[in-house]
Design an enzyme around this catalytic site. Structure first.
Site, PDB file in Angstrom:
ATOM      1  N   HIS A  53       4.125  -8.370   8.545  1.00  0.00           N
ATOM      2  CA  HIS A  53       4.908  -7.161   8.002  1.00  0.00           C
ATOM      3  C   HIS A  53       6.407  -7.894   8.687  1.00  0.00           C
ATOM      4  CE1 HIS A  53       1.526  -4.096   8.066  1.00  0.00           C
ATOM      5  NE2 HIS A  53       1.904  -4.337   6.791  1.00  0.00           N
TER       6      HIS A  53
ATOM      7  N   LYS B  32      -6.284   4.940   1.617  1.00  0.00           N
ATOM      8  CA  LYS B  32      -6.591   4.482   3.161  1.00  0.00           C
ATOM      9  C   LYS B  32      -6.747   5.551   3.743  1.00  0.00           C
ATOM     10  CE  LYS B  32      -4.332   0.027   2.512  1.00  0.00           C
ATOM     11  NZ  LYS B  32      -3.195  -0.851   2.904  1.00  0.00           N
TER      12      LYS B  32
ATOM     13  N   SER C  13      -3.337  -5.215   8.076  1.00  0.00           N
ATOM     14  CA  SER C  13      -3.637  -3.979   9.217  1.00  0.00           C
ATOM     15  C   SER C  13      -5.068  -3.740   9.176  1.00  0.00           C
ATOM     16  CB  SER C  13      -2.742  -2.832   8.830  1.00  0.00           C
ATOM     17  OG  SER C  13      -1.486  -3.116   8.793  1.00  0.00           O
TER      18      SER C  13
ATOM     19  N   ARG D  94       0.606 -12.054  -0.161  1.00  0.00           N
ATOM     20  CA  ARG D  94      -0.004 -12.994   0.774  1.00  0.00           C
ATOM     21  C   ARG D  94      -0.884 -13.936   0.000  1.00  0.00           C
ATOM     22  NH1 ARG D  94      -2.743  -7.947   3.794  1.00  0.00           N
ATOM     23  NH2 ARG D  94      -2.602  -7.471   1.394  1.00  0.00           N
TER      24      ARG D  94
HETATM   25  O1  PNS Z   1       0.578  -1.021   3.108  1.00  0.00           O
HETATM   26  P1  PNS Z   1       0.203  -0.544   1.774  1.00  0.00           P
HETATM   27  O2  PNS Z   1      -0.836   0.539   2.241  1.00  0.00           O
HETATM   28  O3  PNS Z   1      -0.408  -1.526   0.997  1.00  0.00           O
HETATM   29  O4  PNS Z   1       1.309   0.191   0.850  1.00  0.00           O
HETATM   30  C1  PNS Z   1       1.018   0.767  -0.330  1.00  0.00           C
HETATM   31  C2  PNS Z   1       2.259   1.679  -0.554  1.00  0.00           C
HETATM   32  C3  PNS Z   1       2.170   2.782   0.466  1.00  0.00           C
HETATM   33  C4  PNS Z   1       3.509   0.977  -0.588  1.00  0.00           C
HETATM   34  C5  PNS Z   1       1.806   2.342  -2.028  1.00  0.00           C
HETATM   35  O5  PNS Z   1       0.632   2.973  -1.859  1.00  0.00           O
HETATM   36  C6  PNS Z   1       3.087   3.429  -2.108  1.00  0.00           C
HETATM   37  O6  PNS Z   1       4.097   3.034  -2.799  1.00  0.00           O
HETATM   38  N1  PNS Z   1       2.830   4.629  -2.035  1.00  0.00           N
HETATM   39  C7  PNS Z   1       3.779   5.711  -2.363  1.00  0.00           C
HETATM   40  C8  PNS Z   1       3.286   6.437  -3.396  1.00  0.00           C
HETATM   41  C9  PNS Z   1       3.739   5.802  -4.661  1.00  0.00           C
HETATM   42  O7  PNS Z   1       5.001   5.720  -5.198  1.00  0.00           O
HETATM   43  N2  PNS Z   1       2.792   5.541  -5.749  1.00  0.00           N
HETATM   44  C10 PNS Z   1       2.590   4.780  -6.924  1.00  0.00           C
HETATM   45  C11 PNS Z   1       2.872   3.317  -6.975  1.00  0.00           C
HETATM   46  S1  PNS Z   1       2.819   2.869  -8.609  1.00  0.00           S
END
Ligand code: PNS
Length: 159
Positions: free
Chosen positions: A17, A41, A127, A90
């Site tokens: 990150h 998660k 993570s 990645r």
């Molecule tokens: O680190 P991560 O868990 O891969 O991050 C994923 C994250 C938190 C960026 C994604 O789940 C997200 O954007 N969540 C917020 C809700 C949202 O906007 N969801 C629609 C995405 S299409």
């Protein structure tokens, strides 16, 4: 002013990150690291703990700030005049889901997603992997900053 967001769970923040955040900060006037909920998660650290860890490990980056949000990412972007979402890729395995999210976010709001190739040193790093290793006493000192390693040891035990 060109403003971007680096969204994620950051549970906890890793060198992968931090690599993306530092490189993104060189391309935008301001970068917000947004701690968001990922409903798929469960988390080890609270949002406040994650914010504190991110603040501490990015304090050397003067145009980076940290925030949290519990709604749609695009709504956060609209409310904060953010034009771009920056994500690290990645491997090919990241691509399908990230592309779907980028397309949904673009269609819904016009917010662009920009992908940065993760440094090869961090291509395997996540993570979830860090938490799994730490849980069983594995050495994660090359994957997270020392303060995060210490916080992990306190939370899950291990060496
Ligand atoms: O680190 P991560 O868990 O891969 O991050 C994923 C994250 C938190 C960026 C994604 O789940 C997200 O954007 N969540 C917020 C809700 C949202 O906007 N969801 C629609 C995405 S299409």
């Amino acid at each position: 002013m060109r403003r971007a967001v680096c969204p994620g769970s950051f549970d906890p923040i890793t060198f992968g990150h931090l690599d993306i955040i530092a490189r993104a900060s060189a391309h935008f006037d301001h970068v917000v690291i947004a701690v968001l909920e990922n409903r798929t998660k469960s988390s080890l650290f609270t949002v406040d703990e994650r914010i504190e860890m991110i603040q501490e490990t990015t304090s050397h980056l003067s145009n980076v700030s940290v925030d949290s949000w519990s709604g749609l990412l695009v709504d956060y972007c609209k409310s904060n005049s953010i034009q771009a979402i920056v994500k690290g890729l990645r491997a090919v395995s990241d691509f399908d889901y990230e592309l779907q999210m980028a397309q949904v976010n673009l269609q819904g709001s016009g917010v662009e997603t920009m992908f940065m190739a993760t440094s090869p040193t961090h291509s395997f790093l996540s993570s979830s992997l860090v938490k799994e290793l730490a849980h069983y006493g594995g050495d994660v000192s090359t994957m997270v900053p020392a303060s995060i390693n210490a916080a992990l040891k306190l939370r899950v035990g291990g060496k």
